[in-house]
Design a protein around this motif. Structure first.
Motif, PDB file in Angstrom:
ATOM      1  N   GLY A   2       7.770   4.018   0.748  1.00 23.89           N
ATOM      2  CA  GLY A   2       6.773   4.972   0.263  1.00 23.89           C
ATOM      3  C   GLY A   2       7.416   6.197  -0.348  1.00 23.89           C
ATOM      4  O   GLY A   2       6.995   6.675  -1.405  1.00 23.89           O
ATOM      5  N   VAL A   3       8.469   6.725   0.296  1.00 18.53           N
ATOM      6  CA  VAL A   3       9.132   7.932  -0.211  1.00 18.53           C
ATOM      7  C   VAL A   3       9.776   7.652  -1.557  1.00 18.53           C
ATOM      8  O   VAL A   3       9.651   8.453  -2.509  1.00 18.53           O
ATOM      9  N   VAL A   4      10.447   6.475  -1.679  1.00 18.33           N
ATOM     10  CA  VAL A   4      11.068   6.119  -2.958  1.00 18.33           C
ATOM     11  C   VAL A   4       9.997   6.019  -4.037  1.00 18.33           C
ATOM     12  O   VAL A   4      10.156   6.546  -5.146  1.00 18.33           O
ATOM     13  N   ALA A   5       8.878   5.342  -3.693  1.00 10.67           N
ATOM     14  CA  ALA A   5       7.813   5.162  -4.685  1.00 10.67           C
ATOM     15  C   ALA A   5       7.265   6.514  -5.130  1.00 10.67           C
ATOM     16  O   ALA A   5       6.911   6.706  -6.297  1.00 10.67           O
ATOM     17  N   LEU A  40       0.843  -1.205   0.000  1.00  6.71           N
ATOM     18  CA  LEU A  40       0.000   0.000   0.000  1.00  6.71           C
ATOM     19  C   LEU A  40       0.879   1.256   0.000  1.00  6.71           C
ATOM     20  O   LEU A  40       0.526   2.258  -0.630  1.00  6.71           O
ATOM     21  N   ALA A  41       2.030   1.194   0.707  1.00 10.03           N
ATOM     22  CA  ALA A  41       2.911   2.358   0.721  1.00 10.03           C
ATOM     23  C   ALA A  41       3.427   2.641  -0.686  1.00 10.03           C
ATOM     24  O   ALA A  41       3.448   3.796  -1.130  1.00 10.03           O
ATOM     25  N   VAL A  42       3.807   1.570  -1.402  1.00 10.38           N
ATOM     26  CA  VAL A  42       4.248   1.757  -2.789  1.00 10.38           C
ATOM     27  C   VAL A  42       3.135   2.374  -3.615  1.00 10.38           C
ATOM     28  O   VAL A  42       3.321   3.341  -4.363  1.00 10.38           O
ATOM     29  N   THR A  43       1.904   1.821  -3.462  1.00  9.62           N
ATOM     30  CA  THR A  43       0.779   2.319  -4.254  1.00  9.62           C
ATOM     31  C   THR A  43       0.527   3.794  -3.975  1.00  9.62           C
ATOM     32  O   THR A  43       0.416   4.617  -4.889  1.00  9.62           O
ATOM     33  N   PHE A  44       0.429   4.140  -2.674  1.00 10.10           N
ATOM     34  CA  PHE A  44       0.135   5.532  -2.337  1.00 10.10           C
ATOM     35  C   PHE A  44       1.253   6.448  -2.815  1.00 10.10           C
ATOM     36  O   PHE A  44       0.996   7.555  -3.279  1.00 10.10           O
ATOM     37  N   GLY A 102       0.446   9.290  -5.323  1.00  9.63           N
ATOM     38  CA  GLY A 102       0.675  10.645  -4.834  1.00  9.63           C
ATOM     39  C   GLY A 102       1.642  11.395  -5.732  1.00  9.63           C
ATOM     40  O   GLY A 102       1.406  12.558  -6.090  1.00  9.63           O
ATOM     41  N   GLY A 103       2.743  10.721  -6.145  1.00 12.40           N
ATOM     42  CA  GLY A 103       3.702  11.382  -7.016  1.00 12.40           C
ATOM     43  C   GLY A 103       3.071  11.761  -8.340  1.00 12.40           C
ATOM     44  O   GLY A 103       3.186  12.909  -8.804  1.00 12.40           O
ATOM     45  N   LEU A 125       9.841   2.183   9.707  1.00 13.14           N
ATOM     46  CA  LEU A 125      10.776   3.049   8.990  1.00 13.14           C
ATOM     47  C   LEU A 125      11.007   2.533   7.580  1.00 13.14           C
ATOM     48  O   LEU A 125      11.068   3.314   6.622  1.00 13.14           O
ATOM     49  N   LEU A 126      11.113   1.193   7.443  1.00  9.42           N
ATOM     50  CA  LEU A 126      11.310   0.590   6.128  1.00  9.42           C
ATOM     51  C   LEU A 126      10.123   0.930   5.215  1.00  9.42           C
ATOM     52  O   LEU A 126      10.293   1.346   4.060  1.00  9.42           O
ATOM     53  N   VAL A 127       8.899   0.761   5.754  1.00  8.45           N
ATOM     54  CA  VAL A 127       7.699   1.051   4.955  1.00  8.45           C
ATOM     55  C   VAL A 127       7.702   2.515   4.525  1.00  8.45           C
ATOM     56  O   VAL A 127       7.417   2.843   3.367  1.00  8.45           O
ATOM     57  N   LEU A 128       8.070   3.414   5.445  1.00  2.88           N
ATOM     58  CA  LEU A 128       8.111   4.833   5.129  1.00  2.88           C
ATOM     59  C   LEU A 128       9.105   5.105   4.010  1.00  2.88           C
ATOM     60  O   LEU A 128       8.808   5.828   3.046  1.00  2.88           O
TER      61      LEU A 128
END
Lengths: 422, 399
Positions: free
Chosen positions: A166-169, A98-102, A106-107, A160-163
Motif C-alpha cells: 500500500g505504501v509503495v502504491a 485493495l491496498a494497491v487501489t487505495f 490516496g496518492g 506487513l506485506l500488504v501495508l
C-alpha cells in the motif's frame, strides 16, 4: 486569534509580553481546568471517582476476567464467516489488490487536493508524524488487536506485506501523469472489481458463502458504488425544471427515506422474486439484499448530492450558458465537478452509516460479524457460559474502530478540500 | 437568430413570427420529454405490477387485504392479545408497541442528550472529556449491536426472579421484568385531578396577564414566580382538602412475577435503553454544535450590555441555538422511530416483528410489507408535522 497565542490552559505560549501568568505547571492547569469553582471541584471529585472505578472495571474485564480464547479460536470466522479454509490465499490477495487501489487513489487524491488548494490560494496544513498517529491510531489499534489474536506468525507477516504494498502504491500514486490522475475513479472501480473476481472466480468461493467482516465490507462497497449513479440521477431529477421528472424523483426519495432499511430488506427477501418475470431465475439471498440496499441508499445519496448541487453558485451555471455550452455540458463540466467535490465528506459519512447498517444482515440470517459473534457462543466448548459479553464487545470494537477512523477521515477531507470555507 | 437581431421590429407593430421549427422549440421539447418520461415510468411500474399479480396468482396467493380479518393464530408475549383475535388487531398491538418505544424513547433521549451536550461544553476538563468519549463511542457503533448487547449481555444477566435486585422499594429489576414505582389514583382523586387542571388554567391566566402588564407598562413581569405560586397554592389547597388522594404504587414480588408499579419486559427495556443511549449521543452533538454555532459577537454584545449569566443564556444564546437545533433534532426523532424496527433482533413485538410473524404464518407478504411501509411513513409524517409546527414557531421571520 489575538497577538498572543494562548495555550488552552490560558498560559501564554513562549515568552510573550505581559505580566507572568500564575497558572503554570500541572498544579496551575488543574486549578484552571478542574477546580476553578466549588461546583467544578465537586464535579471533578465525583467524575474522577466514577472514571477511576470504570477504568479499573474495564481493565479487569479486558485483561483478567474475560477469556478471549473464544475470539482467538474463531478469528477466521469473525473475519470471513464460513469461507472455505483451503482458499484463504484469495482474501489475502484481494486485500493486497485493495491496498494497491487505495494507495494509488490516496496518492493521486493528495496531489489533486494540493493543486486545488494552490489554485484557490489556500495553504494546506503540513502533516507531521504526530498528525499521522492521531489520524490512524484507531485503525492501527484494530490491526494490532486482530494480529494479537492470531496464533501463528504468518498473518502478521502477510499484513506487513500488504501495508508495504500500500505504501509503495501511494508513492506511485503521487507520481502518476495528470491524464491518469483525472480517471483515478476508474482505477478505484477496477480495483474493487478485481478483488471480487480474485475472490469468487476461477475456482473461488461464490458470494453466497461469504460472511464475517468481509461480507460487511463487500456489501458496503458495492452498495455505495451501485447506488451512486442512481442517486446522482435522482438528485438531478429533483432539481429538474420538468414537473413530471421532479415529482417522480421527490416521490421516490421521500418514500424510501421515510421507511426503515429493515422493511426494504424484508421486501427484498419476500417480494423481489415476485416482481421478476417467470423466465428469470430467482436471485440469491445476497443479491436480493443488495438490491434493497441500492434502492435505499440511492435515496440518501440523492439528498447528499442535491446539497452539493445547491452549493454551486448560480452565476457559474449562467456563465456556462453565456459561453454557449449545451445544458449537458453545463452539468458535466461545471455543476458536477464542483458539487461532487463538496459532497465527498458527506459520502464518507453515508459509507459509515451503510457499513453499520450491514449488521441488519444478522436479522436476515446471513453469517455476518454479529451473527458469528452469537453463533460461536453455541460451540460445544463455549456453550452456556454467557460468552456474548466477550464476543459482542469484540464485534462492537471492530465496527467502532473502522467507523471512528472513517469519520475522522471525513472531517479531515472537509478541511483539505476546503468545503464550506469558500 | 441573426436576422432578428439585425432588424428589430418597428415599435407599435406585432413582432414578426420567428418561431423555431418544432424540434427545436423549447416548449415542445419540454412537453415531449415529460410525456416520454412519464410513459416510461408508468410502463416500468405496470410491468412490475403485472409480474407481481401473475406470479401471485400462479402460486395461489391472494392479492387482496382479506387476510386482515382472519384470526391471527399466534400470541404476542407481554400483551393481552389472544390467538383468536384478528391479524389487524395483532398489527395494532405492534403499532402501539412501536409508538410506545418512540414516545418514551424521545423523551428520555432528549433528557440524556441535553445533559451530555451541555457537559461537553463544561469548563471542567474531566466532565468535558467524559462527554466526548461517550459521544464518540456510541456514535460509531451500529445501533443493532447496542440493542443486542444491551439485551444479551446486560438485561439477561440481571438477577433472576428468585433473588431480585431492588432500590429503596422504588424499583425492582430481574432478567425478565423491570418495575418502577408509579403514582396511583385513590378514592377522591377525581376531584384532585380537576383541581390540578384548574391550577394549570389559573397559572396560564396569571402568566398571560403578567406578560401583558409587562408589555404595557414595562415593569418586570415575574411571570415564572407568580404563576408558579398560583399553581402551588391551588394544588396544596386541593391536596389537603381531598386528603392525600395520590399514592405510590410500589412494585413487589408475588410468587414468580412482579406486580404493581410500571413494569416493562426485558425485551422492551433492552430496546428502549439501547435506543436512548445511542440516539442521545447524536442529540448531544447537535446541542453542543448549535450552542457553539451562535456567533461569538452575540455573547460579547450581551456581556457589553451587562446581562447576567442567566439572562445571557435565556435571552441571547439559547433562543438562537434552539433555532439551529430544531431541524436536526427532528431528524434524530425520525431515526429513533425507524430504528425501533431493529427490536426484531431481540424479539420485542413491535410493528416489524409482528409483521414478520404474520408473514411467517402464511399470510401474503406483499400486502403485509406494503402496510408496514405505510405505517412507518405515517409515523414519520406525524413527527414531521409536530416538529414543523415547533420549527415555524422558532424560525427567524425574515425581513
Amino acid at each position: 486569534m489575538t497577538a498572543v497565542a494562548t495555550h488552552p490552559s490560558g498560559a501564554p505560549r513562549g515568552r510573550a509580553a505581559g505580566p507572568p501568568d500564575t497558572s503554570v505547571g500541572p498544579v496551575g492547569w488543574m486549578r484552571e481546568n478542574l477546580f476553578n469553582s466549588a461546583l467544578n471541584a465537586v464535579l471533578t471529585a465525583l467524575f474522577g471517582a466514577f472514571i477511576a472505578w470504570a477504568a479499573v472495571r474495564l481493565a479487569l474485564l479486558v485483561f483478567v476476567n474475560s477469556d478471549w480464547e473464544i475470539v482467538q479460536r474463531n478469528l477466521t470466522s469473525f473475519m470471513l464467516g464460513r469461507f472455505d479454509r483451503a482458499e484463504l490465499w484469495r482474501p489475502w490477495a484481494a486485500t493486497g489488490i485493495l491496498a494497491v487501489t487505495f494507495g494509488l487513489v490516496g496518492g493521486a487524491g493528495s496531489v489533486t487536493a494540493e493543486q486545488i488548494a494552490q489554485q484557490e490560494g489556500r495553504q494546506l496544513p503540513r502533516i507531521t508524524w504526530r498528525d499521522r498517529l492521531r489520524r490512524f491510531w484507531p485503525m492501527a489499534l484494530l490491526v494490532v488487536v486482530l494480529l494479537g489474536f492470531t496464533r501463528t506468525i504468518a498473518p502478521t507477516l502477510l499484513a506487513l506485506l500488504v501495508l508495504a504494498v500500500g505504501v509503495v502504491a501511494r508513492s506511485v500514486g503521487t507520481r502518476l501523469p495528470s491524464v491518469l490522475n483525472r480517471f483515478i475513479w476508474v482505477v478505484a472501480l477496477l480495483g474493487f472489481v478485481a478483488a471480487v473476481v480474485v475472490l469468487s472466480r476461477f475456482g473461488g468461493v461464490g458470494w453466497d458463502e461469504w460472511g464475517g467482516l468481509h461480507l460487511s465490507i463487500f456489501a458496503t462497497g458495492s452498495g455505495i458504488v451501485l447506488a451512486f449513479p442512481l442517486g446522482l440521477l435522482l438528485a438531478m431529477g429533483r432539481r429538474s425544471s420538468l414537473p413530471a421528472v421532479r415529482i417522480v424523483s421527490v416521490g421516490y426519495i421521500e418514500f424510501f427515506r421515510g421507511v426503515p432499511l429493515i422493511t426494504l430488506l424484508l421486501m427484498g427477501q419476500f417480494m423481489i422474486g415476485f416482481f421478476l418475470p417467470g423466465w428469470i431465475d430467482a436471485p440469491s439471498q445476497l443479491a436480493r439484499a443488495l438490491v434493497a440496499i441500492v434502492i435505499f441508499e440511492s435515496a440518501y445519496i440523492a439528498e447528499i448530492v442535491r446539497g452539493g448541487l445547491q452549493g454551486v453558485d448560480r452565476g457559474q451555471i449562467e456563465a456556462g450558458q453565456a459561453l454557449g455550452m449545451s445544458p449537458l455540458a453545463v452539468v458535466r463540466r461545471i455543476q458536477l465537478p464542483q458539487a461532487l467535490r463538496a459532497v465527498i465528506p458527506a459520502m464518507v459519512g453515508q459509507f459509515i452509516s451503510l457499513f453499520q447498517d450491514t449488521t441488519l444482515f444478522f436479522i436476515l440470517g446471513f453469517d455476518e460479524l454479529l451473527n458469528v459473534g452469537q453463533r460461536v457462543t453455541n460451540q460445544p466448548d463455549f456453550v452456556g457460559q454467557g460468552l456474548q459479553s466477550v464476543t459482542l464487545p469484540f464485534v462492537a470494537f471492530v465496527f467502532w474502530a473502522i467507523s471512528y477512523s472513517m469519520s475522522r477521515e471525513s472531517r479531515r477531507l472537509e478541511t483539505r478540500l476546503g468545503v464550506g470555507t469558500r | 437568430m441573426t436576422a432578428v437581431v439585425d432588424a428589430p421590429d418597428p415599435p407599435g407593430q406585432p413582432p414578426r413570427s420567428s418561431r423555431p421549427p418544432l424540434w427545436r422549440d423549447v416548449r415542445v421539447i419540454r412537453v415531449v420529454l415529460q410525456v416520454a418520461f412519464a410513459v416510461a415510468v408508468v410502463a416500468l411500474i405496470s410491468y412490475l405490477y403485472s409480474n407481481l399479480v401473475n406470479n401471485l396468482t400462479d402460486q395461489g396467493i391472494r392479492t387482496d387485504f382479506g387476510y386482515l380479518d382472519r384470526p391471527a393464530g399466534f400470541q404476542i408475549l407481554g400483551s393481552d392479545f389472544r390467538a383468536a383475535q384478528s391479524v389487524s388487531d395483532a398489527l395494532l398491538v405492534g403499532l402501539s408497541n412501536t409508538v410506545s418505544v418512540a414516545v418514551i424513547g424521545i423523551v428520555l433521549t432528549m433528557i440524556l442528550g441535553i445533559i451530555v451536550g451541555v457537559a461537553s461544553l463544561s469548563s471542567n476538563w474531566l466532565v468535558r472529556k467524559a462527554a466526548t468519549v461517550y459521544v464518540e463511542t456510541l456514535r460509531n457503533l451500529p445501533p443493532l449491536i447496542v440493542i443486542v448487547f444491551m439485551f444479551t449481555a446486560v438485561i439477561l444477566r440481571l438477577p433472576r426472579i428468585e433473588a431480585p435486585a431492588e432500590w429503596f422499594d422504588l424499583a425492582i429489576w430481574t432478567n425478565r421484568t423491570i418495575s418502577i414505582a408509579a403514582p396511583s389514583l385513590d378514592a377522591g382523586s377525581g376531584g384532585f385531578l380537576l383541581a390540578l387542571v384548574t391550577a394549570l388554567v389559573l397559572a396560564a391566566v396569571v402568566w398571560i396577564v403578567r406578560t401583558r402588564h409587562n408589555a404595557r407598562t414595562g415593569q418586570p413581569h415575574h411571570r415564572v414566580a407568580l404563576s408558579g405560586l398560583a399553581f402551588l397554592a391551588v394544588v396544596v389547597l386541593a391536596w389537603s382538602l381531598t386528603g392525600r388522594p395520590l399514592g405510590i404504587d410500589r412494585p413487589e414480588v408475588v410468587g414468580r412475577q412482579l406486580e404493581g408499579g410500571w413494569s416493562m419486559s426485558a425485551n422492551y427495556a433492552a430496546v428502549l435503553f439501547a435506543l436512548v443511549i445511542y440516539t442521545a449521543s447524536y442529540i448531544a452533538e447537535i446541542v453542543r454544535g448549535s450552542i457553539q454555532a451562535v456567533h461569538k459577537g452575540q455573547t460579547e454584545a450581551s456581556l457589553a450590555l451587562a446581562l447576567s449569566g442567566f439572562q445571557r443564556l435565556r435571552f441571547v444564546i439559547l433562543p438562537q441555538a434552539f433555532r439551529i437545533a430544531v431541524p436536526a433534532i427532528a431528524n434524530q426523532f425520525l431515526n429513533l422511530t425507524k430504528n425501533s424496527s431493529l427490536a426484531i433482533a431481540v424479539g420485542f413485538a413491535e410493528l416489524t416483528q409482528v409483521t414478520f410473524i404474520v408473514i411467517g404464518n402464511g399470510n401474503p407478504a406483499p400486502q403485509s410489507i406494503l402496510l408496514l411501509m405505510f405505517a412507518y411513513l405515517f409515523l414519520s409524517l406525524v413527527i414531521a408535522l409536530f416538529t414543523n409546527i415547533v420549527n415555524r414557531r422558532f424560525q427567524l421571520v425574515s425581513r
